[in-house]
Design a protein around this motif. Structure first.
Motif, PDB file in Angstrom:
ATOM      1  N   GLY A 132       0.777  -1.228   0.000  1.00 28.76           N
ATOM      2  CA  GLY A 132       0.000   0.000   0.000  1.00 28.76           C
ATOM      3  C   GLY A 132       0.809   1.278   0.000  1.00 28.76           C
ATOM      4  O   GLY A 132       0.268   2.364   0.128  1.00 28.76           O
ATOM      5  N   LYS A 133       2.119   1.130  -0.159  1.00 32.15           N
ATOM      6  CA  LYS A 133       3.000   2.293  -0.164  1.00 32.15           C
ATOM      7  C   LYS A 133       4.233   1.925  -0.988  1.00 32.15           C
ATOM      8  O   LYS A 133       4.750   0.821  -0.866  1.00 32.15           O
ATOM      9  CB  LYS A 133       3.402   2.603   1.282  1.00 32.15           C
ATOM     10  CG  LYS A 133       4.097   3.904   1.494  1.00 32.15           C
ATOM     11  CD  LYS A 133       4.280   4.120   2.999  1.00 32.15           C
ATOM     12  CE  LYS A 133       4.961   5.443   3.227  1.00 32.15           C
ATOM     13  NZ  LYS A 133       5.227   5.671   4.641  1.00 32.15           N
ATOM     14  N   ILE A 134       4.672   2.842  -1.833  1.00 34.43           N
ATOM     15  CA  ILE A 134       5.860   2.566  -2.643  1.00 34.43           C
ATOM     16  C   ILE A 134       7.024   2.238  -1.714  1.00 34.43           C
ATOM     17  O   ILE A 134       7.259   2.925  -0.726  1.00 34.43           O
ATOM     18  CB  ILE A 134       6.199   3.764  -3.553  1.00 34.43           C
ATOM     19  CG1 ILE A 134       5.092   3.972  -4.592  1.00 34.43           C
ATOM     20  CG2 ILE A 134       7.543   3.553  -4.256  1.00 34.43           C
ATOM     21  CD1 ILE A 134       5.241   5.228  -5.437  1.00 34.43           C
ATOM     22  N   GLY A 135       7.722   1.147  -2.026  1.00 35.97           N
ATOM     23  CA  GLY A 135       8.860   0.720  -1.219  1.00 35.97           C
ATOM     24  C   GLY A 135       8.538  -0.378  -0.225  1.00 35.97           C
ATOM     25  O   GLY A 135       9.426  -0.877   0.454  1.00 35.97           O
ATOM     26  N   PHE A 136       7.271  -0.771  -0.148  1.00 28.73           N
ATOM     27  CA  PHE A 136       6.859  -1.779   0.832  1.00 28.73           C
ATOM     28  C   PHE A 136       5.998  -2.857   0.176  1.00 28.73           C
ATOM     29  O   PHE A 136       5.107  -2.546  -0.615  1.00 28.73           O
ATOM     30  CB  PHE A 136       6.096  -1.125   1.987  1.00 28.73           C
ATOM     31  CG  PHE A 136       6.941  -0.139   2.730  1.00 28.73           C
ATOM     32  CD1 PHE A 136       7.757  -0.549   3.767  1.00 28.73           C
ATOM     33  CD2 PHE A 136       6.960   1.193   2.349  1.00 28.73           C
ATOM     34  CE1 PHE A 136       8.570   0.359   4.423  1.00 28.73           C
ATOM     35  CE2 PHE A 136       7.764   2.110   3.003  1.00 28.73           C
ATOM     36  CZ  PHE A 136       8.576   1.696   4.046  1.00 28.73           C
ATOM     37  N   GLN A 137       6.281  -4.102   0.531  1.00 27.16           N
ATOM     38  CA  GLN A 137       5.577  -5.262  -0.005  1.00 27.16           C
ATOM     39  C   GLN A 137       5.203  -6.185   1.141  1.00 27.16           C
ATOM     40  O   GLN A 137       5.846  -6.159   2.198  1.00 27.16           O
ATOM     41  CB  GLN A 137       6.505  -6.050  -0.954  1.00 27.16           C
ATOM     42  CG  GLN A 137       7.067  -5.241  -2.101  1.00 27.16           C
ATOM     43  CD  GLN A 137       6.168  -5.288  -3.305  1.00 27.16           C
ATOM     44  OE1 GLN A 137       5.985  -6.322  -3.904  1.00 27.16           O
ATOM     45  NE2 GLN A 137       5.601  -4.160  -3.656  1.00 27.16           N
TER      46      GLN A 137
END
Length: 160
Positions: A132-137
């Motif tokens: 839900g946020k760029i850089g996080f999976q």
């Protein structure tokens, strides 16, 4: 990098869904899923991207497909029970989902849209989607994602 908790991670914890968080270095611009897999040292076949489309009926749908694949709009329409579907313009994504391009997750959108996960995920022990946020999976079992999104499996990608 300090562990940031996204809303997706909070939802998974609230629903008691086991997951593993991953983060990767990033700028303000999203990177493609193949690059993310390489940065995380993961098998790209585990990585899935989240796409949002709208149907002829003006209803919205979420498609979760392998990062190296392209959504087949005809197959997607059939899976959604629509005459046709089109991709939602990037400019409308944040307002519809609460997520930006490159950080769109099938979990925790502003509204629960019908979700279709490409059938290749059925064969996996775990899959990786945006947190839900760029850089996080987040990495979780496909069956957990199906339950959480009330989704279904279907073949919705273009053949090579």
């Amino acid at each position: 990098m300090a562990q940031t908790k996204t809303n997706v991670m909070r939802i998974l914890e609230q629903k008691k869904v086991p997951y593993q968080a991953h983060s990767y270095p990033h700028g303000k611009e999203p990177v493609d899923g193949m690059t993310v897999a390489r940065l995380l040292g993961q098998d790209p076949r585990q990585g899935y991207k989240t796409l949002v489309a709208y149907g002829h009926s003006k209803n919205y749908y979420v498609f979760v497909i392998p990062v190296e694949s392209t959504l087949d709009l005809k197959k997607a329409a059939k899976a959604a029970g629509e005459k046709s579907v089109e991709m939602v313009p990037v400019s409308e994504l944040l307002g519809l989902t609460g997520y930006v391009r490159g950080g769109c997750s099938p979990v925790g959108m502003k509204k629960q849209y019908p979700t279709v996960i490409h059938r290749s995920a059925e064969e996996l022990e775990s899959m990786v989607v945006s947190a839900g946020k760029i850089g996080f999976q987040v990495e979780l079992a496909p069956e957990e994602l199906i339950k959480l999104t009330r989704g279904k499996y279907a073949d919705v990608v273009a053949e090579d």
